[in-house]
Design a protein around this motif. Sequence first.
Motif, PDB file in Angstrom:
ATOM      1  N   ALA A 176       0.867  -1.191   0.000  1.00  0.00           N
ATOM      2  CA  ALA A 176       0.000   0.000   0.000  1.00  0.00           C
ATOM      3  C   ALA A 176       0.894   1.227   0.000  1.00  0.00           C
ATOM      4  N   VAL A 193      -0.733  -6.705   4.964  1.00  0.00           N
ATOM      5  CA  VAL A 193      -0.597  -5.416   4.254  1.00  0.00           C
ATOM      6  C   VAL A 193       0.689  -4.741   4.724  1.00  0.00           C
ATOM      7  N   LEU A 220      -7.484   4.221   3.585  1.00  0.00           N
ATOM      8  CA  LEU A 220      -6.917   2.851   3.502  1.00  0.00           C
ATOM      9  C   LEU A 220      -7.999   1.781   3.359  1.00  0.00           C
ATOM     10  N   LYS A 258      -7.285  -0.530   0.554  1.00  0.00           N
ATOM     11  CA  LYS A 258      -6.418  -1.688   0.831  1.00  0.00           C
ATOM     12  C   LYS A 258      -7.239  -2.808   1.470  1.00  0.00           C
ATOM     13  N   SER A 298      -8.249   5.317  -0.950  1.00  0.00           N
ATOM     14  CA  SER A 298      -6.821   5.153  -0.679  1.00  0.00           C
ATOM     15  C   SER A 298      -6.395   6.021   0.504  1.00  0.00           C
TER      16      SER A 298
END
Length: 415
Positions: A195, A258, A235, A238, A232
């Motif tokens: 990420a 992650v 998060l 992700k 994004s």
Amino acid sequence: MGTVQYRPQTPLFIPLSPSGILHSDMKRRISILGSTGSIGTQTLDVIRDHPDVFEVVGLAGYRNLDLLNQQIEEFRPLLASAGEPNPQLNGDSGCRWSPEYLEGLTEVATLDEADTVVVATVGAAGLVPTLAALRAGKNVALANKEVLVMGGDILMAEARRLNRPIIPIDSEHSAILQCLQGESSHTIEKIVITASGGPFREWDVERIRRANIDEALNHPTWSMGKKITVDSATLLNKGLEVIEAHHLFDIDVDRIEVVIHPQSIIHSMVEFNDGAVIAQMGVPDMKVPIQYALTVPDRLPRRDPTLDLAALRQLTFDQPDFEKFPCLRMAFEACRKGGGYPAVLSVANEVSVDAFLNKRIPFGAISELIEAALEHHKDPSHLDFEAILQIDSQTRTFVNQRLTDKSNLQPSHPG
Ligand SMILES: NC(=O)c1ccc[n+]([C@@H]2O[C@H](COP(=O)([O-])OP(=O)(O)OC[C@H]3O[C@@H](n4cnc5c(N)ncnc54)[C@H](OP(=O)(O)O)[C@@H]3O)[C@@H](O)[C@H]2O)c1
């Protein structure tokens, strides 16, 4: 000893002749849902770069009719559709117009002449047409990750039953797919999804809560549509990718990790049981995974600049902060719980992000609304496609009610 092949329990691969797509006489015939968006236009860039390999047969946009009409003019598809009537469509373009919105999207997804359908719509919009495309025997190249987050169990079961591939376009999942080529599924120890960390990686919690739209849309490494860019920043994107990987690669969520990697050069990794880690690297450019999704397991040459490692000098890694970014924590929890929870997470996020982008709520309220929706949800005893659609509608109603009752939320921010 015989050759060991990676045999996914899910049909990830397009059946190709041994010589691959480059040597085939047949052009790959593509329909694109969401052709006017960031992924849609980059898919058309890939097709424009390789007119001898690809041909556009169907296009579906939504509100941007000007761009859609330009695309129709240039690519001359057989069928097109959008979210509204299209009085500008030129009668002699040779393109048939599907007048109804949802029917049109599904018609483009199931067009007889298409062999591959690129699903580049956003949010829940791609759910019904993706299922329709699989059932019509199409290869699905999927960017619209919310589709798998919401209906992953049902869609993957259907893909397996019909022996049709769902090929990821997301750069992380494309990377994992590439790392798994030639490997055996039972030797996978874990999947590591990278990420960038988004624009608020180094901000404190209070500042993140009050972030405005321009700050949330200021992604450090990728240029994308507005929703995924906000995802994004929270998060949650992700988190959606963790759930997507769980379905695509049939791997337990607790074997997915992650890692924050701000340069976005390593797109993801797979660790095997002997301790070997295979990573896939490249410039952060979505045209690479889009093109791979259209040619897998073959490749086509790239015309744009490629990776210059010496210029980069260093690649760095860090752990994600689950306290600062509660959406990521909630995504792992929703995936562990399974059932309808991931759908609630995704839909509550979709409605909340839209409210944030329309200046109705502050950035910090996005995670609060998702948390409230997850707490409110009662999972049905049986989860079929109808139940997912019902969860979608119930979650929208719940979050919209919260949005109407302003007392539940902090005042709106200025910009
Ligand atoms: N952009 C990236 O780099 C990237 C990377 C990985 C994954 N993804 C995923 O790919 C998907 C698309 O992202 P994007 O960045 O390309 O989004 P985007 O730029 O906002 O484009 C969305 C597309 O879907 C259409 N659309 C929007 N709402 C729709 C609806 N209700 N029904 C039918 N069509 C609708 C839009 O049409 P109009 O523009 O004509 O209104 C547009 O063509 C998302 O799920 C995202 O998470 C994106």
